[in-house]
Motif scaffolding. Structure first.
Motif, PDB file in Angstrom:
ATOM      1  N   SER A  73      23.658 -17.610 -55.266  1.00  0.00           N
ATOM      2  CA  SER A  73      24.323 -16.626 -54.363  1.00  0.00           C
ATOM      3  C   SER A  73      23.304 -16.258 -53.079  1.00  0.00           C
ATOM      4  N   ASN A  74      22.184 -17.005 -52.961  1.00  0.00           N
ATOM      5  CA  ASN A  74      21.582 -16.682 -51.710  1.00  0.00           C
ATOM      6  C   ASN A  74      21.398 -18.064 -51.148  1.00  0.00           C
ATOM      7  N   THR A  75      22.216 -19.238 -51.414  1.00  0.00           N
ATOM      8  CA  THR A  75      22.069 -20.593 -50.833  1.00  0.00           C
ATOM      9  C   THR A  75      23.428 -20.632 -49.926  1.00  0.00           C
ATOM     10  N   VAL A  76      23.037 -21.345 -48.938  1.00  0.00           N
ATOM     11  CA  VAL A  76      24.286 -21.482 -47.937  1.00  0.00           C
ATOM     12  C   VAL A  76      24.170 -22.810 -47.320  1.00  0.00           C
ATOM     13  N   ASP A  77      25.347 -23.424 -47.174  1.00  0.00           N
ATOM     14  CA  ASP A  77      25.617 -24.604 -46.176  1.00  0.00           C
ATOM     15  C   ASP A  77      25.419 -24.431 -44.794  1.00  0.00           C
ATOM     16  N   VAL A  78      24.566 -25.296 -44.162  1.00  0.00           N
ATOM     17  CA  VAL A  78      24.362 -24.986 -42.697  1.00  0.00           C
ATOM     18  C   VAL A  78      24.863 -26.247 -41.827  1.00  0.00           C
ATOM     19  N   GLN A  79      25.276 -26.307 -40.969  1.00  0.00           N
ATOM     20  CA  GLN A  79      25.496 -27.504 -40.087  1.00  0.00           C
ATOM     21  C   GLN A  79      24.802 -27.359 -38.679  1.00  0.00           C
ATOM     22  N   VAL A  80      24.414 -28.577 -38.209  1.00  0.00           N
ATOM     23  CA  VAL A  80      23.755 -28.691 -37.047  1.00  0.00           C
ATOM     24  C   VAL A  80      24.969 -28.764 -35.878  1.00  0.00           C
ATOM     25  N   ASP A  81      24.673 -27.893 -34.974  1.00  0.00           N
ATOM     26  CA  ASP A  81      25.825 -27.864 -33.813  1.00  0.00           C
ATOM     27  C   ASP A  81      25.354 -29.061 -32.918  1.00  0.00           C
ATOM     28  N   SER A  82      26.239 -29.292 -32.055  1.00  0.00           N
ATOM     29  CA  SER A  82      26.181 -30.247 -30.931  1.00  0.00           C
ATOM     30  C   SER A  82      24.844 -30.198 -30.073  1.00  0.00           C
ATOM     31  N   GLN A  83      24.243 -29.051 -30.005  1.00  0.00           N
ATOM     32  CA  GLN A  83      22.759 -28.852 -29.429  1.00  0.00           C
ATOM     33  C   GLN A  83      21.728 -28.956 -30.336  1.00  0.00           C
ATOM     34  N   GLY A  84      22.041 -29.376 -31.648  1.00  0.00           N
ATOM     35  CA  GLY A  84      20.899 -29.493 -32.451  1.00  0.00           C
ATOM     36  C   GLY A  84      20.409 -28.170 -33.023  1.00  0.00           C
ATOM     37  N   ARG A  85      21.283 -27.079 -33.205  1.00  0.00           N
ATOM     38  CA  ARG A  85      20.706 -25.976 -33.783  1.00  0.00           C
ATOM     39  C   ARG A  85      21.348 -25.505 -34.909  1.00  0.00           C
ATOM     40  N   ILE A  86      20.806 -24.557 -35.649  1.00  0.00           N
ATOM     41  CA  ILE A  86      21.525 -24.169 -36.925  1.00  0.00           C
ATOM     42  C   ILE A  86      21.653 -22.629 -36.881  1.00  0.00           C
ATOM     43  N   VAL A  87      22.508 -21.998 -37.458  1.00  0.00           N
ATOM     44  CA  VAL A  87      22.663 -20.513 -37.422  1.00  0.00           C
ATOM     45  C   VAL A  87      22.013 -20.152 -38.834  1.00  0.00           C
ATOM     46  N   ILE A  88      20.929 -19.484 -38.664  1.00  0.00           N
ATOM     47  CA  ILE A  88      20.285 -18.893 -39.883  1.00  0.00           C
ATOM     48  C   ILE A  88      21.110 -17.502 -40.318  1.00  0.00           C
ATOM     49  N   PRO A  89      21.573 -17.372 -41.411  1.00  0.00           N
ATOM     50  CA  PRO A  89      22.376 -16.136 -41.959  1.00  0.00           C
ATOM     51  C   PRO A  89      21.551 -14.925 -41.792  1.00  0.00           C
ATOM     52  N   GLN A  90      22.088 -13.873 -41.235  1.00  0.00           N
ATOM     53  CA  GLN A  90      21.456 -12.483 -41.188  1.00  0.00           C
ATOM     54  C   GLN A  90      20.556 -12.087 -42.328  1.00  0.00           C
ATOM     55  N   PHE A  91      21.082 -12.399 -43.595  1.00  0.00           N
ATOM     56  CA  PHE A  91      20.637 -11.703 -44.859  1.00  0.00           C
ATOM     57  C   PHE A  91      19.515 -12.740 -45.244  1.00  0.00           C
ATOM     58  N   LEU A  92      19.343 -13.827 -44.815  1.00  0.00           N
ATOM     59  CA  LEU A  92      18.155 -14.759 -45.229  1.00  0.00           C
ATOM     60  C   LEU A  92      17.109 -14.131 -44.117  1.00  0.00           C
ATOM     61  N   LYS A  93      17.455 -14.317 -42.986  1.00  0.00           N
ATOM     62  CA  LYS A  93      16.315 -13.475 -41.785  1.00  0.00           C
ATOM     63  C   LYS A  93      15.815 -12.055 -42.451  1.00  0.00           C
ATOM     64  N   GLU A  94      16.486 -11.443 -43.068  1.00  0.00           N
ATOM     65  CA  GLU A  94      15.889 -10.073 -43.495  1.00  0.00           C
ATOM     66  C   GLU A  94      15.216 -10.066 -44.523  1.00  0.00           C
ATOM     67  N   LYS A  95      15.502 -11.160 -45.531  1.00  0.00           N
ATOM     68  CA  LYS A  95      14.706 -11.282 -46.800  1.00  0.00           C
ATOM     69  C   LYS A  95      13.474 -11.926 -46.554  1.00  0.00           C
ATOM     70  N   VAL A  96      12.941 -12.543 -45.411  1.00  0.00           N
ATOM     71  CA  VAL A  96      11.796 -13.215 -45.068  1.00  0.00           C
ATOM     72  C   VAL A  96      11.304 -12.745 -43.839  1.00  0.00           C
ATOM     73  N   ASP A  97      11.857 -11.583 -43.252  1.00  0.00           N
ATOM     74  CA  ASP A  97      11.010 -10.883 -42.082  1.00  0.00           C
ATOM     75  C   ASP A  97      11.156 -11.684 -40.843  1.00  0.00           C
ATOM     76  N   ILE A  98      12.097 -12.582 -40.720  1.00  0.00           N
ATOM     77  CA  ILE A  98      12.216 -13.353 -39.186  1.00  0.00           C
ATOM     78  C   ILE A  98      12.932 -12.439 -38.153  1.00  0.00           C
ATOM     79  N   GLN A  99      12.128 -12.202 -37.199  1.00  0.00           N
ATOM     80  CA  GLN A  99      12.612 -11.613 -36.077  1.00  0.00           C
ATOM     81  C   GLN A  99      12.822 -12.645 -34.937  1.00  0.00           C
ATOM     82  N   LYS A 100      11.729 -13.045 -34.391  1.00  0.00           N
ATOM     83  CA  LYS A 100      12.107 -14.376 -33.183  1.00  0.00           C
ATOM     84  C   LYS A 100      11.383 -15.471 -33.444  1.00  0.00           C
ATOM     85  N   ASN A 101       9.888 -15.533 -33.369  1.00  0.00           N
ATOM     86  CA  ASN A 101       9.189 -16.483 -33.771  1.00  0.00           C
ATOM     87  C   ASN A 101       9.064 -17.269 -34.847  1.00  0.00           C
TER      88      ASN A 101
END
Length: 140
Positions: A73-101
């Motif tokens: 339930s906490n695993t997601v598929d991510v795709q690399v966009d045309s600029q080489g980026r991925i989107v980190i789901p908000q709920f995962l960012k919150e679970k590991v305290d990622i803000q910016k860096n």
């Protein structure tokens, strides 16, 4: 093998660049989950994730149902966009305290994405003598 360490930022839309070296190894799509014990995001290629799925499939469901539910339930598929980026789901960012860096690190079979602040705090508790001894045993 994935190895190396890169510093990146996560923008306001939760996007971050995947280092080119890692993108080549992972492909255009991969699995992202988290490690609550270490407070980091884990990134697996589809091939590596399949190895874990095979191990999980061997577990007795009733004994490990909470573990299985948590992992899937906490695993997601991510795709690399045309600029080489991925989107980190908000709920995962919150679970590991990622803000910016963030630090993006190769750790062999997968990547870890850490909040730079969380990683710096974790490093304070690392027993460097133990690591030094292990490195000497291995011939480094």
């Amino acid at each position: 093998m994935l190895y190396g360490r890169y510093e990146h930022t996560v923008d306001a839309k939760n996007r971050m660049f995947v280092p080119a070296k890692f993108k080549e190894a992972l492909g255009a799509s991969f699995k992202v989950t988290y490690n609550d014990f270490n407070k980091c995001i884990l990134v697996y290629s589809d091939a590596e994730w399949e190895k874990y799925e095979n191990k999980i499939a061997q577990l007795p469901t009733l004994q490990f149902e909470d573990f299985i539910r948590t992992i899937y339930s906490n695993t997601v598929d991510v795709q690399v966009d045309s600029q080489g980026r991925i989107v980190i789901p908000q709920f995962l960012k919150e679970k590991v305290d990622i803000q910016k860096n963030v630090l993006v690190m190769g750790v062999g079979s997968h990547l870890e994405i850490w909040s730079q602040e969380v990683y710096a705090e974790k490093q304070k508790s690392v027993d460097m003598d133990k690591i030094k001894n292990l490195m000497m045993e291995l011939g480094f």
